[in-house]
Design a protein around this motif. Structure first.
Motif, PDB file in Angstrom:
ATOM      1  N   LYS A  37      35.937  31.828  41.514  1.00 12.81           N
ATOM      2  CA  LYS A  37      36.768  32.967  41.111  1.00 12.81           C
ATOM      3  C   LYS A  37      35.961  34.259  41.158  1.00 12.81           C
ATOM      4  O   LYS A  37      36.479  35.299  41.557  1.00 12.81           O
ATOM      5  N   ASP A  40      35.488  35.422  44.739  1.00  8.56           N
ATOM      6  CA  ASP A  40      36.682  36.042  45.298  1.00  8.56           C
ATOM      7  C   ASP A  40      36.745  37.534  44.995  1.00  8.56           C
ATOM      8  O   ASP A  40      37.310  38.300  45.772  1.00  8.56           O
ATOM      9  N   THR A  41      36.164  37.960  43.862  1.00  5.61           N
ATOM     10  CA  THR A  41      36.275  39.358  43.450  1.00  5.61           C
ATOM     11  C   THR A  41      35.039  40.188  43.776  1.00  5.61           C
ATOM     12  O   THR A  41      35.158  41.389  43.977  1.00  5.61           O
ATOM     13  N   TRP A 149      39.462  33.974  32.140  1.00  5.96           N
ATOM     14  CA  TRP A 149      38.203  34.685  31.898  1.00  5.96           C
ATOM     15  C   TRP A 149      38.233  35.192  30.466  1.00  5.96           C
ATOM     16  O   TRP A 149      39.239  35.726  30.004  1.00  5.96           O
TER      17      TRP A 149
END
Length: 164
Positions: A37, A40-41, A149
């Motif tokens: 995750k 991805d950012t 998160w």
């Protein structure tokens, strides 16, 4: 009689160990999901410090830090000063932002020495910005049911039905 007790002890130990491995599998799965995750950012580095799990691995919390390599503020300010046209006040600002060795090179009248060349004499060390990070995974058995998160604030999504 001894064989029956030995058999019951072995079956009980196997059942207990099977439950323990689920916890470790869920912890590893949550760590991998947290890494993917984040990838991805951003391209920042994630370092895991601790991973804890609840009863039978149904809830896993992974804690760590995100390391971002940034440009030092002094280099960024010099770069913005050198892009501007050099006026009398701009020259004073550039000499104030540069290290003493760079100012002396520029002041000595060396031909072709600009502010950026003077900075290249001593390379700036990049700064590491460390941000705490945490994520929570909820499992139903071995399958993931939720990922959230907990930190940092820019990755946390607000709850859809948050009522107070």
């Amino acid at each position: 009689m001894k064989i029956r007790i030995l058999f019951i002890a072995c079956v009980t130990a196997a059942a207990l160990l099977a439950g323990c491995t689920t916890v470790y599998k869920n912890t590893d799965a949550c760590e991998q999901l947290m890494r993917s995750k984040l990838a991805d950012t951003s391209a920042d580095t994630l370092k895991i410090a601790h991973a804890g799990s609840g009863i039978n691995g149904s809830r896993v919390v992974v804690e760590g830090s995100i390391e971002h390599v940034g440009v030092p503020a002094s280099v960024a300010s010099v770069a913005s000063v050198t892009k501007a046209p050099l006026t009398a006040s701009g020259a004073q600002a550039a000499s104030a932002a540069l290290p003493a060795s760079a100012v002396s090179v520029g002041a000595s009248g060396a031909s072709g020495a600009s502010a950026t060349e003077a900075l290249s004499l001593k390379p700036a060390k990049p700064q590491k910005i460390v941000t705490p990070a945490a994520a929570e995974c909820t499992f139903h058995g071995p399958t993931l049911s939720a990922f959230n998160w907990l930190a940092p604030a820019n990755l946390v999504t607000p709850a859809a039905n948050a009522t107070e």
